[in-house]
Design a protein around this motif. Structure first.
Motif, PDB file in Angstrom:
ATOM      1  N   MET A  41       0.836  -1.190   0.000  1.00  0.00           N
ATOM      2  CA  MET A  41       0.000   0.000   0.000  1.00  0.00           C
ATOM      3  C   MET A  41       0.883   1.256   0.000  1.00  0.00           C
ATOM      4  O   MET A  41       1.927   1.291   0.620  1.00  0.00           O
ATOM      5  N   ALA A  42       0.395   2.271  -0.661  1.00  0.00           N
ATOM      6  CA  ALA A  42       1.098   3.537  -0.657  1.00  0.00           C
ATOM      7  C   ALA A  42       0.983   4.177   0.723  1.00  0.00           C
ATOM      8  O   ALA A  42       0.080   3.879   1.495  1.00  0.00           O
ATOM      9  N   ALA A  43       1.939   5.067   1.017  1.00  0.00           N
ATOM     10  CA  ALA A  43       1.927   5.728   2.312  1.00  0.00           C
ATOM     11  C   ALA A  43       0.672   6.578   2.484  1.00  0.00           C
ATOM     12  O   ALA A  43       0.142   6.718   3.580  1.00  0.00           O
ATOM     13  N   SER A  44       0.211   7.155   1.387  1.00  0.00           N
ATOM     14  CA  SER A  44      -1.024   7.931   1.419  1.00  0.00           C
ATOM     15  C   SER A  44      -1.864   7.518   0.214  1.00  0.00           C
ATOM     16  O   SER A  44      -1.322   7.148  -0.826  1.00  0.00           O
ATOM     17  N   PRO A  45      -3.195   7.572   0.326  1.00  0.00           N
ATOM     18  CA  PRO A  45      -4.026   7.089  -0.765  1.00  0.00           C
ATOM     19  C   PRO A  45      -3.880   7.947  -2.024  1.00  0.00           C
ATOM     20  O   PRO A  45      -3.501   9.122  -1.957  1.00  0.00           O
ATOM     21  N   THR A  46      -4.174   7.345  -3.144  1.00  0.00           N
ATOM     22  CA  THR A  46      -4.099   8.042  -4.426  1.00  0.00           C
ATOM     23  C   THR A  46      -5.282   8.985  -4.565  1.00  0.00           C
ATOM     24  O   THR A  46      -6.439   8.564  -4.455  1.00  0.00           O
ATOM     25  N   THR A  47      -4.984  10.255  -4.824  1.00  0.00           N
ATOM     26  CA  THR A  47      -6.026  11.269  -4.968  1.00  0.00           C
ATOM     27  C   THR A  47      -6.142  11.812  -6.387  1.00  0.00           C
ATOM     28  O   THR A  47      -7.085  12.531  -6.700  1.00  0.00           O
ATOM     29  N   HIS A  48      -5.175  11.475  -7.244  1.00  0.00           N
ATOM     30  CA  HIS A  48      -5.160  11.977  -8.620  1.00  0.00           C
ATOM     31  C   HIS A  48      -4.861  10.813  -9.565  1.00  0.00           C
ATOM     32  O   HIS A  48      -3.855  10.110  -9.385  1.00  0.00           O
ATOM     33  N   LEU A  49      -5.721  10.628 -10.564  1.00  0.00           N
ATOM     34  CA  LEU A  49      -5.579   9.501 -11.487  1.00  0.00           C
ATOM     35  C   LEU A  49      -5.630   9.988 -12.926  1.00  0.00           C
ATOM     36  O   LEU A  49      -6.563  10.690 -13.335  1.00  0.00           O
ATOM     37  N   LEU A  50      -4.631   9.588 -13.692  1.00  0.00           N
ATOM     38  CA  LEU A  50      -4.540   9.903 -15.116  1.00  0.00           C
ATOM     39  C   LEU A  50      -4.898   8.656 -15.920  1.00  0.00           C
ATOM     40  O   LEU A  50      -4.405   7.566 -15.630  1.00  0.00           O
ATOM     41  N   TYR A  51      -5.780   8.811 -16.924  1.00  0.00           N
ATOM     42  CA  TYR A  51      -6.104   7.697 -17.822  1.00  0.00           C
ATOM     43  C   TYR A  51      -5.675   8.087 -19.235  1.00  0.00           C
ATOM     44  O   TYR A  51      -6.068   9.145 -19.746  1.00  0.00           O
ATOM     45  N   LEU A  52      -4.898   7.212 -19.878  1.00  0.00           N
ATOM     46  CA  LEU A  52      -4.385   7.474 -21.219  1.00  0.00           C
ATOM     47  C   LEU A  52      -4.951   6.454 -22.204  1.00  0.00           C
ATOM     48  O   LEU A  52      -4.757   5.247 -22.051  1.00  0.00           O
ATOM     49  N   HIS A  53      -5.650   6.961 -23.209  1.00  0.00           N
ATOM     50  CA  HIS A  53      -6.283   6.094 -24.210  1.00  0.00           C
ATOM     51  C   HIS A  53      -5.278   5.637 -25.262  1.00  0.00           C
ATOM     52  O   HIS A  53      -4.131   6.108 -25.306  1.00  0.00           O
ATOM     53  N   GLY A  54      -5.719   4.724 -26.116  1.00  0.00           N
ATOM     54  CA  GLY A  54      -4.839   4.133 -27.110  1.00  0.00           C
ATOM     55  C   GLY A  54      -4.876   4.823 -28.468  1.00  0.00           C
ATOM     56  O   GLY A  54      -5.504   5.875 -28.645  1.00  0.00           O
ATOM     57  N   PHE A  55      -4.203   4.223 -29.430  1.00  0.00           N
ATOM     58  CA  PHE A  55      -4.108   4.742 -30.797  1.00  0.00           C
ATOM     59  C   PHE A  55      -5.498   4.769 -31.434  1.00  0.00           C
ATOM     60  O   PHE A  55      -6.258   3.810 -31.329  1.00  0.00           O
ATOM     61  N   HIS A  95     -15.205   6.451  -5.915  1.00  0.00           N
ATOM     62  CA  HIS A  95     -14.069   7.277  -5.477  1.00  0.00           C
ATOM     63  C   HIS A  95     -14.261   8.716  -5.959  1.00  0.00           C
ATOM     64  O   HIS A  95     -13.409   9.256  -6.681  1.00  0.00           O
ATOM     65  N   PRO A  96     -15.370   9.350  -5.558  1.00  0.00           N
ATOM     66  CA  PRO A  96     -15.682  10.677  -6.099  1.00  0.00           C
ATOM     67  C   PRO A  96     -14.681  11.758  -5.707  1.00  0.00           C
ATOM     68  O   PRO A  96     -14.642  12.816  -6.351  1.00  0.00           O
ATOM     69  N   ASP A  97     -13.875  11.504  -4.683  1.00  0.00           N
ATOM     70  CA  ASP A  97     -12.915  12.513  -4.256  1.00  0.00           C
ATOM     71  C   ASP A  97     -11.599  12.436  -5.030  1.00  0.00           C
ATOM     72  O   ASP A  97     -10.724  13.306  -4.864  1.00  0.00           O
ATOM     73  N   VAL A  98     -11.447  11.417  -5.860  1.00  0.00           N
ATOM     74  CA  VAL A  98     -10.229  11.295  -6.673  1.00  0.00           C
ATOM     75  C   VAL A  98     -10.390  12.129  -7.939  1.00  0.00           C
ATOM     76  O   VAL A  98     -11.391  12.030  -8.641  1.00  0.00           O
ATOM     77  N   GLN A  99      -9.396  12.940  -8.212  1.00  0.00           N
ATOM     78  CA  GLN A  99      -9.410  13.753  -9.435  1.00  0.00           C
ATOM     79  C   GLN A  99      -8.982  12.886 -10.612  1.00  0.00           C
ATOM     80  O   GLN A  99      -7.858  12.368 -10.641  1.00  0.00           O
ATOM     81  N   ALA A 147       2.541  18.838 -18.808  1.00  0.00           N
ATOM     82  CA  ALA A 147       2.073  20.157 -18.374  1.00  0.00           C
ATOM     83  C   ALA A 147       0.878  20.013 -17.443  1.00  0.00           C
ATOM     84  O   ALA A 147       0.776  20.714 -16.424  1.00  0.00           O
ATOM     85  N   GLY A 148      -0.016  19.083 -17.769  1.00  0.00           N
ATOM     86  CA  GLY A 148      -1.202  18.886 -16.944  1.00  0.00           C
ATOM     87  C   GLY A 148      -0.886  18.312 -15.576  1.00  0.00           C
ATOM     88  O   GLY A 148      -1.614  18.557 -14.605  1.00  0.00           O
ATOM     89  N   LEU A 149       0.195  17.543 -15.498  1.00  0.00           N
ATOM     90  CA  LEU A 149       0.572  16.899 -14.234  1.00  0.00           C
ATOM     91  C   LEU A 149       1.473  17.759 -13.368  1.00  0.00           C
ATOM     92  O   LEU A 149       1.776  17.384 -12.231  1.00  0.00           O
ATOM     93  N   ALA A 150       1.907  18.884 -13.884  1.00  0.00           N
ATOM     94  CA  ALA A 150       2.930  19.680 -13.197  1.00  0.00           C
ATOM     95  C   ALA A 150       2.523  20.043 -11.775  1.00  0.00           C
ATOM     96  O   ALA A 150       3.376  20.094 -10.875  1.00  0.00           O
ATOM     97  N   ARG A 161       0.852  11.091  -4.556  1.00  0.00           N
ATOM     98  CA  ARG A 161      -0.546  10.667  -4.455  1.00  0.00           C
ATOM     99  C   ARG A 161      -1.203  10.536  -5.820  1.00  0.00           C
ATOM    100  O   ARG A 161      -2.419  10.618  -5.933  1.00  0.00           O
ATOM    101  N   MET A 162      -0.415  10.322  -6.858  1.00  0.00           N
ATOM    102  CA  MET A 162      -0.975  10.166  -8.197  1.00  0.00           C
ATOM    103  C   MET A 162      -0.653   8.791  -8.759  1.00  0.00           C
ATOM    104  O   MET A 162       0.251   8.092  -8.287  1.00  0.00           O
ATOM    105  N   ALA A 163      -1.424   8.393  -9.765  1.00  0.00           N
ATOM    106  CA  ALA A 163      -1.205   7.128 -10.459  1.00  0.00           C
ATOM    107  C   ALA A 163      -1.680   7.287 -11.896  1.00  0.00           C
ATOM    108  O   ALA A 163      -2.383   8.254 -12.233  1.00  0.00           O
TER     109      ALA A 163
END
Length: 201
Positions: free
Chosen positions: A1-15, A35-39, A58-61, A67-69
Motif C-alpha cells: 500500500m502507498a503511504a497515502s491514498p491516491t487522490t489523482h488519477l490519469l487515464y491514457l487512451h490508445g491509438f 471514489h468521487p474525491d479522486v481527481q 504540463a497537466g501533471l505539473a 498521491r498520483m497514479a
C-alpha cells in the motif's frame, strides 16, 4: 500500500481512441460512484507522441506525485509506462503496446478515430522516432506496476507484453480480447492496487 491514498488519477487512451472509449467511460463512471474525491483526468491525446507527452506533463505539473497514479490502454499503456517513470508513480497497464514504433510504422498516413469515423488525423513519419524516444525498456520501473493482459488479444502478442513487464503484478487472462471486453470486472482490483482514496463514508 502507498503511504497515502491516491487522490489523482490519469487515464491514457490508445491509438485512434479517445476519452469516449468504453474503458475510459467505465473508469469515469466507477470513479464517480466509488471514489468521487479522486481527481480523474483523461485528456484527448494529439497524434504526435511528443506533443501528447508534453500535454500530459504540463497537466501533471501541479499534481502531488506521491498521491498520483496512471492507467493506460494499448498505446496509452506505453505512454503510461513513460509517465510513471518520470513521475515515479504506480501504473496500471491494459494490454500495453510494447514496441509501437515498430507496430505503427505501417500506419503512417491518414487515420480515422474509432469513435467518430468522420474525424481524421494524420500519423506523420516523424512520429515513429518520437515513439522511440519514449522507450524506457531497460530501466527498472520507478514504482509498482499492474499489468492486465489478455491471451486472446488480436492486436498485440500477449507473450511479448508479459515479457516486457517481468516485475509487474500480472493478471493474465485466458482468452479475452484487445479491448478487454470484461474490463468492468477488473476495476475493483485496479482501485485496490492503486489504493484510491475512498469517497465520503
Amino acid at each position: 500500500m502507498a503511504a497515502s491514498p491516491t487522490t489523482h488519477l490519469l487515464y491514457l487512451h490508445g491509438f485512434r481512441s479517445s476519452p469516449q472509449s468504453a474503458k475510459a467511460q467505465r473508469v469515469a463512471a466507477y470513479m464517480a460512484q466509488h471514489h468521487p474525491d479522486v481527481q480523474l483526468w483523461c485528456p484527448q491525446l494529439p497524434p504526435s507522441p511528443r506533443a501528447a507527452m508534453e500535454l500530459v506533463s504540463a497537466g501533471l505539473a501541479a499534481w502531488p506525485q506521491e498521491r498520483m497514479a496512471v492507467v493506460g490502454s494499448s498505446l496509452g499503456g506505453y505512454y503510461a509506462t513513460w509517465v510513471a517513470q518520470q513521475a515515479r508513480c504506480p501504473s496500471v497497464l491494459l494490454n500495453p503496446a510494447v514496441d509501437p514504433a515498430r507496430d505503427l510504422a505501417s500506419h503512417i498516413g491518414d487515420q480515422t478515430s474509432w469513435h467518430d469515423p468522420a474525424e481524421h488525423f494524420y500519423f506523420a513519419p516523424e512520429f515513429v522516432g518520437e515513439l522511440q524516444a519514449l522507450d524506457v525498456r531497460g530501466q527498472a520501473p520507478a514504482a509498482r506496476q499492474l499489468a492486465i493482459i489478455a491471451k486472446g488479444d488480436e492486436v498485440l502478442e500477449w507473450r511479448e507484453m508479459v515479457a516486457r513487464y517481468p516485475q509487474a503484478e500480472l493478471r493474465l487472462l485466458e482468452g479475452g480480447d484487445h479491448a478487454l471486453s470484461d474490463f468492468p470486472e477488473h476495476l475493483p482490483a485496479i482501485a485496490q492496487f492503486l489504493d484510491l482514496a475512498p469517497g465520503p463514508a
